[in-house]
Design an enzyme around this catalytic site. Structure first.
Site, PDB file in Angstrom:
ATOM      1  N   TYR A 201       0.876  -1.172   0.000  1.00  0.00           N
ATOM      2  CA  TYR A 201       0.000   0.000   0.000  1.00  0.00           C
ATOM      3  C   TYR A 201       0.913   1.222   0.000  1.00  0.00           C
ATOM      4  O   TYR A 201       1.638   1.465   0.978  1.00  0.00           O
ATOM      5  CB  TYR A 201      -0.882   0.025   1.241  1.00  0.00           C
ATOM      6  CG  TYR A 201      -1.981  -1.018   1.255  1.00  0.00           C
ATOM      7  CD1 TYR A 201      -3.278  -0.674   0.902  1.00  0.00           C
ATOM      8  CD2 TYR A 201      -1.722  -2.338   1.621  1.00  0.00           C
ATOM      9  CE1 TYR A 201      -4.303  -1.620   0.922  1.00  0.00           C
ATOM     10  CE2 TYR A 201      -2.730  -3.287   1.642  1.00  0.00           C
ATOM     11  CZ  TYR A 201      -4.010  -2.922   1.286  1.00  0.00           C
ATOM     12  OH  TYR A 201      -5.010  -3.862   1.314  1.00  0.00           O
ATOM     13  N   PRO A 293     -12.517   0.133  -1.378  1.00  0.00           N
ATOM     14  CA  PRO A 293     -11.762  -1.126  -1.385  1.00  0.00           C
ATOM     15  C   PRO A 293     -10.446  -1.096  -0.624  1.00  0.00           C
ATOM     16  O   PRO A 293      -9.813  -2.143  -0.465  1.00  0.00           O
ATOM     17  CB  PRO A 293     -11.513  -1.362  -2.882  1.00  0.00           C
ATOM     18  CG  PRO A 293     -11.557  -0.003  -3.501  1.00  0.00           C
ATOM     19  CD  PRO A 293     -12.560   0.773  -2.702  1.00  0.00           C
ATOM     20  N   TYR A 385      -7.467  -5.545   9.867  1.00  0.00           N
ATOM     21  CA  TYR A 385      -7.198  -6.021   8.503  1.00  0.00           C
ATOM     22  C   TYR A 385      -7.472  -7.514   8.395  1.00  0.00           C
ATOM     23  O   TYR A 385      -8.047  -7.967   7.397  1.00  0.00           O
ATOM     24  CB  TYR A 385      -5.751  -5.710   8.150  1.00  0.00           C
ATOM     25  CG  TYR A 385      -5.445  -5.865   6.672  1.00  0.00           C
ATOM     26  CD1 TYR A 385      -5.650  -4.814   5.781  1.00  0.00           C
ATOM     27  CD2 TYR A 385      -4.960  -7.067   6.150  1.00  0.00           C
ATOM     28  CE1 TYR A 385      -5.377  -4.948   4.418  1.00  0.00           C
ATOM     29  CE2 TYR A 385      -4.689  -7.213   4.799  1.00  0.00           C
ATOM     30  CZ  TYR A 385      -4.912  -6.148   3.935  1.00  0.00           C
ATOM     31  OH  TYR A 385      -4.632  -6.291   2.604  1.00  0.00           O
TER      32      TYR A 385
END
Length: 391
Positions: A201, A293, A385
């Site tokens: 990310y 998302p 997560y």
């Protein structure tokens, strides 16, 4: 035609619910607007939470996932040209996630329903849902050129944000909360081995980027773009150059390039409609809620919804006890709102808002530095997560 539970939508939520209920001796019929080939090929999510993996395994739907899926025990946050690994397992009590595409989950569930002789009607368009405030709801649908009625004891709408299910709830019953984001994702599939062992990310001044994968030979990558942008503006070479820029690091890491086989732009929104029940009509998955998302929560929330519903419908079927059915909306929404907050936070943390000030930018970087230097902050990210318990 008559069935106990009529299900609209043959995505992972509708198919999994049908499969779970079949294992409890409860008959279902699934109506799906699209052809089977379309359902099995449409690209969606690819990260399965720990709880989703456990549900699939326990239901007998996880064999191919365990053979072909890629377990991940960490993720990488990349900013300021540096890489920072978040140890998911260490922060969540040993939990991990599984990289296994939604298309593959759908194929596995269709195969199981087929083996069991389950009724899944493709190219069956649900037109309306009636009688939801009675004990005999019904779905009017069109299939093979003729209109039919499916009489049910319960209707479950797993037909997505634009489906007929939520629209069948009378006006004034639902409360809608939503947010639209000033950016979108350009996503690509590429025939090139992933350049990373775990997801990256990346927060960059030019915009967010994500490096994911679908298999050891196929990469899935995303770029933040303007919602009004078009794939026509993004030839392959420009996509790879922009990914290179946003993933750039002071280390010797290099992004592999390969043929791009698919590209598309996805707008981003947060959306919750509540309650998730009206009489004998229940909403699940994207029919009730949408998350951006960034947090990898959409598919996993849908699985959590139908896992709750399967338990509730089994208790009702077996013991004529509606306690869990009555609690479904409140129980599901507690998890939905936690996932909404996590996804919203991750989105704001990693994307470049065109209206952001220098103050906003400095706060982003401060938050990222805290997440990557504090065990407590990393553990919170890891817990969210990998996924909270369904109940």
């Amino acid at each position: 035609m008559r069935t106990r539970v009529g299900i609209i939508g043959a995505g992972p939520a509708g198919l999994l619910l049908s499969h779970l209920l079949h294992r409890q001796g409860i008959d279902t019929v699934v109506l799906e607007l699209r052809p089977r080939e379309h359902v099995e090929q449409r690209q969606r999510a690819g990260i399965l939470e720990h709880g989703t993996v456990e549900v699939l395994r326990a239901s007998g739907a996880g064999a191919r996932m365990d053979r072909q899926g890629i377990p991940h025990r960490g993720v990488e946050l990349r900013f300021d040209r540096r890489s920072h690994r978040i140890d998911l397992a260490a922060g969540s009590g040993g939990q991990s996630v599984m990289v296994y595409a939604q298309t593959e989950v759908v194929k596995d569930l269709i195969a199981l329903r087929e083996q069991a002789g389950g009724a899944v009607l493709f190219e069956a368009e649900a037109l309306s849902v009636g009688g939801t405030d009675t004990a005999a709801p019904a779905i009017r649908y069109r299939h093979e050129g003729a209109e039919h009625t499916l009489d049910c004891d319960v209707v479950v709408a797993c037909d997505g944000f634009h489906g007929v299910g939520r629209r069948s709830v009378p006006e004034g019953v639902l409360t809608v909360s939503e947010r639209t984001y000033p950016f979108a994702w350009l996503g690509i599939l590429a025939d090139v081995p992933p350049s990373c062992d775990e997801l990256i990310y990346a927060r960059h001044e030019r915009g967010f980027a994500l490096h994911s994968m679908r298999s050891p030979h196929v990469s899935r990558l995303y770029l933040q773009v303007d919602p009004s942008d078009s794939t026509d503006n993004w030839p392959d070479e420009r996509i790879w150059d922009e990914l290179d820029a946003r993933f750039e690091t002071d280390g010797d890491w290099k992004l592999g390039r390969g043929p791009i086989t698919e590209k598309g732009i996805t707008p981003m929104r947060s959306f919750v409609a509540e309650p998730m029940r009206h009489g004998r009509l229940f909403l699940a998955g994207d029919a009730a809620h949408i998350v951006p998302p960034t947090g990898a929560k959409g598919l996993n929330l849908a699985v959590a919804d139908v896992t709750l519903l399967a338990r509730a419908l089994t208790q009702w079927h077996t013991h004529q006890d509606e306690t869990l059915l009555d609690a479904y909306s409140e129980t599901a929404l507690r998890r939905v709102w936690r996932a909404e907050h996590f996804s919203y936070t991750m989105t704001g943390l990693l994307h470049t808002d065109p209206a952001a000030t220098e103050f906003d930018r400095r706060l982003q970087l401060s938050h990222l530095r805290y997440l990557t230097s504090s065990d407590a902050a990393s553990a919170s990210l890891a817990e969210n997560y990998t996924g909270l318990p369904v109940v």
